[in-house]
Design a protein around this motif. Structure first.
Motif, PDB file in Angstrom:
ATOM      1  N   ARG A 280     -11.646  -1.065  -8.033  1.00 30.65           N
ATOM      2  CA  ARG A 280     -12.677  -0.823  -7.004  1.00 30.65           C
ATOM      3  C   ARG A 280     -13.960  -1.582  -7.331  1.00 30.65           C
ATOM      4  N   GLU A 281     -14.348  -1.508  -8.612  1.00 29.07           N
ATOM      5  CA  GLU A 281     -15.580  -2.201  -9.015  1.00 29.07           C
ATOM      6  C   GLU A 281     -15.487  -3.699  -8.762  1.00 29.07           C
ATOM      7  N   LYS A 282     -14.283  -4.216  -8.828  1.00 27.78           N
ATOM      8  CA  LYS A 282     -14.100  -5.652  -8.589  1.00 27.78           C
ATOM      9  C   LYS A 282     -13.835  -5.957  -7.123  1.00 27.78           C
ATOM     10  N   GLY A 283     -14.001  -4.961  -6.251  1.00 23.55           N
ATOM     11  CA  GLY A 283     -13.922  -5.214  -4.814  1.00 23.55           C
ATOM     12  C   GLY A 283     -12.538  -5.128  -4.196  1.00 23.55           C
ATOM     13  N   ALA A 284     -11.567  -4.607  -4.949  1.00 20.94           N
ATOM     14  CA  ALA A 284     -10.207  -4.531  -4.405  1.00 20.94           C
ATOM     15  C   ALA A 284     -10.083  -3.406  -3.382  1.00 20.94           C
ATOM     16  N   LYS A 285      -9.089  -3.533  -2.511  1.00 17.51           N
ATOM     17  CA  LYS A 285      -8.644  -2.423  -1.672  1.00 17.51           C
ATOM     18  C   LYS A 285      -7.481  -1.800  -2.435  1.00 17.51           C
ATOM     19  N   VAL A 286      -7.664  -0.565  -2.884  1.00 15.44           N
ATOM     20  CA  VAL A 286      -6.683   0.041  -3.791  1.00 15.44           C
ATOM     21  C   VAL A 286      -5.712   0.943  -3.023  1.00 15.44           C
ATOM     22  N   ILE A 287      -4.448   0.538  -3.012  1.00 13.55           N
ATOM     23  CA  ILE A 287      -3.419   1.270  -2.270  1.00 13.55           C
ATOM     24  C   ILE A 287      -2.454   1.895  -3.279  1.00 13.55           C
ATOM     25  N   LEU A 288      -2.393   3.223  -3.288  1.00 10.93           N
ATOM     26  CA  LEU A 288      -1.630   3.922  -4.323  1.00 10.93           C
ATOM     27  C   LEU A 288      -0.213   4.258  -3.871  1.00 10.93           C
ATOM     28  N   LEU A 289       0.739   3.873  -4.711  1.00 12.92           N
ATOM     29  CA  LEU A 289       2.156   4.172  -4.477  1.00 12.92           C
ATOM     30  C   LEU A 289       2.593   5.198  -5.520  1.00 12.92           C
ATOM     31  N   ALA A 290       3.255   6.257  -5.069  1.00 17.24           N
ATOM     32  CA  ALA A 290       3.686   7.283  -6.023  1.00 17.24           C
ATOM     33  C   ALA A 290       4.889   8.043  -5.484  1.00 17.24           C
ATOM     34  N   HIS A 291       5.597   8.684  -6.429  1.00 18.19           N
ATOM     35  CA  HIS A 291       6.657   9.592  -5.992  1.00 18.19           C
ATOM     36  C   HIS A 291       6.257  11.001  -6.393  1.00 18.19           C
ATOM     37  N   PHE A 292       6.864  11.973  -5.738  1.00 19.99           N
ATOM     38  CA  PHE A 292       6.644  13.355  -6.135  1.00 19.99           C
ATOM     39  C   PHE A 292       7.951  14.121  -6.004  1.00 19.99           C
ATOM     40  N   ASP A 293       8.374  14.704  -7.139  1.00 23.05           N
ATOM     41  CA  ASP A 293       9.563  15.553  -7.146  1.00 23.05           C
ATOM     42  C   ASP A 293      10.820  14.785  -6.724  1.00 23.05           C
ATOM     43  N   ARG A 294      11.813  15.474  -6.181  1.00 25.05           N
ATOM     44  CA  ARG A 294      13.089  14.821  -5.872  1.00 25.05           C
ATOM     45  C   ARG A 294      13.546  15.118  -4.448  1.00 25.05           C
TER      46      ARG A 294
ATOM     47  N   VAL B 218       1.411   4.472  -9.388  1.00 24.93           N
ATOM     48  CA  VAL B 218       0.867   5.460 -10.315  1.00 24.93           C
ATOM     49  C   VAL B 218       1.867   6.595 -10.525  1.00 24.93           C
ATOM     50  N   ASP B 219       1.628   7.390 -11.571  1.00 31.04           N
ATOM     51  CA  ASP B 219       2.430   8.589 -11.809  1.00 31.04           C
ATOM     52  C   ASP B 219       1.629   9.783 -11.321  1.00 31.04           C
TER      53      ASP B 219
END
Ligand code: ADP
Ligand code: MG
Length: 396
Positions: free
Chosen positions: A48-62, A20-21
């Motif tokens: 989530r509604e479809k039963g997934a385990k949602v793992i979020l990958l993101a960056h922040f700044d530098r 994600v951003d």
């Protein structure tokens, strides 16, 4: 553009890594604008509604490959949890033991945010070992960050070779909107390219001239075109060394039958500062020490009448120094006209670019446009016609 999308998978009980951003504006350690969090919600909720385990990958700044505590993603877990109305767990590393443990504790429908990807140098280097370490925690990869798609990083490109990879909902929406204006648009199509420098937008100008029916040039780069045609620009911002390039673009537009709309009048002042006397002038009527800071009313009138004649508009770059009134007048008038046409169902209008978005917000019309891209660099590379590595790997 044909890529694999979420309707093609059954993520029930699967570990789904979602890029994600979340590079959100922060003030005093708190999220000051949650637009990007909200943009990610549709993909997260759908999974989530479809039963997934949602793992979020993101960056922040530098953080440049090092752990920088002030650049942690942890402060985002709480606002995200409020937005999604479900707890959001946080792991203090995106790979290794702490990530693995947090993922192993997840149940169906739960959400986990992993720490800033860019704390590891392998992310931006697209290191295959780092990509592998990320991929270990998932069964499926979903990229929902169009704004990072122009970078071949481990979390946007490398990982997509290791797991079944799909475009998320925000990605699908954004690419769909851009495809409407440049892929197979309703014609005629008008482009507006403004901003300060021609040098950073040469490839965009070339690509658009080859595809569009009309192209209006504004902002500082219009000064370079005027100078190249022999007009006085005095102290204006102007890349004089690019006169030849400007003349080539004019020739190219003739060959491609793309009608170029260059300024026919200008607004000048000694400098861009609040309260200075701004004067409307004809081309070339710039005194020593004066600068061209906005498009004149006649130029804006020609532009809005061009909008009336087309079906589609794509816009990047303000027409003047919009940050400093009254030099926002040209941009604001043009933006409001476009917005009124969209509201009346007469125009499809897509805009993007950091300053362009700020200018549309200032004019109070961003929400009226058909689509406004906040993707920055990725949007500009798209306008150049480049293939974006993060998208190419999602291709069906
Ligand atoms: P975007 O971020 O939307 O891609 P740019 O960064 O290319 O847009 O350009 C925005 C900048 O261009 C603004 O800071 C604005 O002040 C500047 N600009 C516009 N017109 C002029 C001008 N006539 N002279 C100097 N700068 C200008
Ligand atoms: Mg900018």
């Amino acid at each position: 553009m044909n890529f694999r999308t979420l309707d093609q998978i059954d993520p029930d009980a699967k570990r789904v890594l979602v890029r994600v951003d979340f590079n959100v504006p922060m003030e005093h350690g708190a999220v000051s604008d949650d637009t990007r969090l909200r943009a990610a919600a549709s993909t997260i909720n759908l999974l989530r509604e479809k039963g997934a385990k949602v793992i979020l990958l993101a960056h922040f700044d530098r953080p440049h490959g090092k752990r920088v505590p002030s650049m942690s993603l942890e402060p985002l877990a709480e606002p995200l949890s409020r937005l999604l109305r479900t707890p959001v767990a946080f792991a203090d590393d995106c790979i290794g033991a702490s990530a693995e443990r947090a993922v192993s504790e997840m149940a169906r429908g739960e959400v986990l945010l992993l720490e800033n990807l860019r704390f590891h140098p392998g992310e931006e280097a697209n290191d295959p070992l780092f990509a592998k370490a990320l991929a270990m925690n998932g069964d499926i990869f979903v990229n929902d960050a169009f704004s990072a798609a122009h970078r071949a990083h481990a979390s946007t490109e490398g990982i997509a070779h290791l797991l079944p990879a799909y475009a998320g909902e925000a990605m699908r929406r954004e690419v769909g909107a851009l495809d409407v204006v440049l892929g197979n648009p309703r014609r005629p199509v008008l482009g507006i390219v403004g901003g300060s420098k021609i040098s950073t937008k040469l490839s965009i100008l070339r690509h658009l001239i080859a595809r569009l029916d009309k192209l209006a040039i504004g902002g500082g780069m219009a000064n370079t075109f005027l100078f190249a045609q022999g007009w006085e620009v005095a102290a204006s911002y102007c890349e004089k060394n690019l006169s030849d390039a400007a003349r080539q673009l004019i020739g190219m537009a003739e060959d491609e039958r793309c009608e170029l709309l260059l300024p026919v009048d200008i607004v000048v002042a000694e400098r861009a500062a609040a309260g200075v006397a701004a004067r409307t002038r004809g081309l070339g009527e710039v005194d020593e020490g004066e600068r061209i800071l906005d498009a004149g009313p006649e130029t804006v009138a020609r532009l809005t009448s061009a909008m009336d004649q087309v079906e589609t508009l794509v816009w990047n770059g303000p027409l003047g120094v919009f940050e400093t009134p009254p030099f926002d007048r040209g941009t604001t008038a043009a933006a409001r006209h476009a917005a009124a046409l969209v509201r009346a169902g007469k125009l499809i209008a897509v805009a993007g670019g950091g300053d362009t978005v700020a200018a549309l917000n200032r004019a109070g019309v961003a929400q009226d446009f058909t689509f406004v891209s906040t993707a920055g660099g990725a949007f500009l590379e798209w306008l150049e016609g480049r293939s974006l590595p993060g998208l190419a790997v999602l291709q069906a």
